[in-house]
Write a protein that holds these residues in place. Structure first.
Motif, PDB file in Angstrom:
ATOM      1  N   ARG A 116      60.171  35.327  43.919  1.00 42.94           N
ATOM      2  CA  ARG A 116      59.438  34.319  43.171  1.00 42.94           C
ATOM      3  C   ARG A 116      59.474  34.635  41.671  1.00 42.94           C
ATOM      4  O   ARG A 116      59.464  35.800  41.274  1.00 42.94           O
ATOM      5  N   LEU A 156      57.756  35.208  38.467  1.00 42.80           N
ATOM      6  CA  LEU A 156      56.418  35.623  38.073  1.00 42.80           C
ATOM      7  C   LEU A 156      56.348  35.790  36.557  1.00 42.80           C
ATOM      8  O   LEU A 156      57.381  35.953  35.900  1.00 42.80           O
ATOM      9  N   ASP A 185      50.518  38.573  48.278  1.00 40.72           N
ATOM     10  CA  ASP A 185      49.880  37.459  47.580  1.00 40.72           C
ATOM     11  C   ASP A 185      48.526  37.221  48.236  1.00 40.72           C
ATOM     12  O   ASP A 185      48.457  36.842  49.407  1.00 40.72           O
ATOM     13  N   SER A 223      49.537  35.864  39.501  1.00 42.34           N
ATOM     14  CA  SER A 223      50.853  35.539  40.053  1.00 42.34           C
ATOM     15  C   SER A 223      51.431  34.264  39.469  1.00 42.34           C
ATOM     16  O   SER A 223      52.525  33.841  39.846  1.00 42.34           O
ATOM     17  N   SER A 224      50.707  33.640  38.546  1.00 40.12           N
ATOM     18  CA  SER A 224      51.198  32.426  37.899  1.00 40.12           C
ATOM     19  C   SER A 224      50.743  32.436  36.460  1.00 40.12           C
ATOM     20  O   SER A 224      49.748  33.088  36.110  1.00 40.12           O
ATOM     21  N   LYS A 225      51.441  31.684  35.625  1.00 41.67           N
ATOM     22  CA  LYS A 225      51.090  31.601  34.201  1.00 41.67           C
ATOM     23  C   LYS A 225      49.842  30.753  34.050  1.00 41.67           C
ATOM     24  O   LYS A 225      49.709  29.695  34.657  1.00 41.67           O
TER      25      LYS A 225
END
Length: 390
Positions: free
Chosen positions: A292, A294, A329, A387-389
């Protein structure tokens, strides 16, 4: 004479720091101001009044060209101005059409510089002198109607310039504090990078060398193949330490941001774990996380968490048989955990005590938090990262 030489040197230093465009602009403005001062002097009918107008007009101009003002220079200029204002009405022919426009502008700009440059107590009395000298300038004129209105305008203008100087002083202070905070943040970043880049590889070198010495001292000389493998690991760790140092020096010497290749969590964790000099490392990463995309800060923090945790195992743990690195996650966040089943020991390796501190700072700067402690059957370090912006 000494003060005169210092003033001339200050002016020359001021011009040396200017570009050629600034020098030309400054020279033109100075010549224009000097021409106006001379014109004002020529407009006075009597020679004593003309000389006084010219001298009092040129002194503030000379002070403004100095890179660093002196309290004696500023107070002397104010004293000369006030003295000429006092004696002007007693001259045979007082000034009748100008009290010194350039002098007023020079005193006004000096007020701003004094407020910015000097400490509060000294700035207060110097500002009072300059304020007073500028306010009484209209009293030089002979029989000028409504002089009180002119004085009121000068008072309002000087008060505004005092406030402007205070604002600029505060702005400079805030900028200086911000610069110091930025430098402190940069120093902490460099300290963390030095620790992360060097300590991991050097610890591996020391651990491998101690293993060779321990095996030899126990009377069990390693086979040529085993010895060659140990020396190869030491050589590889030393080479990687040099590469890391060169990379960091390159970043420090180059102002442009380094271009980083595309990385995934799987490749980052594998790169951090593959050179571990201790027991084999078991890596477990959720399949959807491994590839993914990241945030860059999360990947950097995850790499350093794994790398620092493995380094600490070599430094502080003994009888380690199992090392596990996992990444899962957990509801929108990435949990990176490094566990081992060893017992606490110094292993004879030096420790500065900044590893977990720097690691916690790095994780927090990425928007996460770090937990480290005993599990009852070993030690675990867990970093919870976005795990995400955002």
């Amino acid at each position: 004479m000494v003060n005169t030489c210092r003033s001339v040197a200050a002016m020359l230093g001021f011009f040396d720091r200017l570009s050629w465009v600034q020098r030309v602009t400054t020279a033109v403005l100075v010549m224009a101001a000097v021409a106006v001062v001379i014109f004002e002097g020529l407009s006075v009918d009597a020679v004593p009044g003309a000389i006084g107008i010219v001298i009092c007009g040129l002194l503030p101009l000379a002070a403004l060209l100095m890179s660093t003002l002196s309290a004696w220079v500023v107070s002397g200029i104010a004293a000369v101005s006030i003295a000429f204002t006092i004696i002007s009405p007693r001259l045979p022919v007082p000034p009748d059409n100008t009290f010194g426009t350039i002098e007023l502008l020079g005193l006004a700009i000096l007020v701003v510089r004094v407020v910015i440059q000097f400490r509060p107590l000294r700035a207060a009395w110097l500002t009072t002198l300059l304020f007073g000298a500028a306010t009484v300038l209209p009293l030089r004129l002979d029989n000028y109607d409504r002089i009180e209105y002119m004085i009121a305008v000068i008072v309002a203008g000087m008060a505004f310039l005092v406030l402007l100087g205070m604002y600029m002083r505060l702005y400079d202070r805030r900028r200086s504090v911000g610069f110091e905070l930025e430098r402190q943040t940069q120093r902490l970043e460099y300290a963390r990078d030095l620790h992360d880049f060097v300590a991991h590889h050097v610890t591996a070198i020391v651990a491998q060398a101690k293993a060779v010495r321990f095996t030899t001292a126990a009377g069990m000389a390693p086979s040529p193949e085993a010895l060659d493998d140990m020396l190869a690991r030491i050589e590889k760790a030393g080479s990687e330490a040099l590469v890391s140092m060169r990379s960091m020096i390159t970043v420090l010497r180059d102002d442009s941001a380094p271009v980083r290749p595309h990385r995934t969590l799987g490749s980052v964790v594998a790169a951090a774990a593959e050179n571990f000099a201790g027991p084999p490392v078991t890596v477990s990463i959720d399949s959807d996380l491994a590839a993914r995309e990241l945030p860059q800060e999360t990947l950097d923090a995850a790499k350093h968490v794994v790398q620092e945790s493995l380094t600490n195992i070599l430094r502080h743990a003994a009888e380690v048989t199992r090392v596990e690195v996992s990444a899962v996650d957990s509801g929108g966040s990435l949990d990176v955990t490094v566990t081992n089943d060893g017992i606490a020991a110094s292993n004879g390796l030096p420790s500065g005590g900044f590893g977990l501190v720097g690691l916690a700072e790095r994780v927090e700067s990425a928007g996460g938090h770090l937990n480290a402690g005993s599990t009852g059957a070993g030690w675990a370090v867990t970093a919870v990262l976005p795990s995400s912006k955002s």
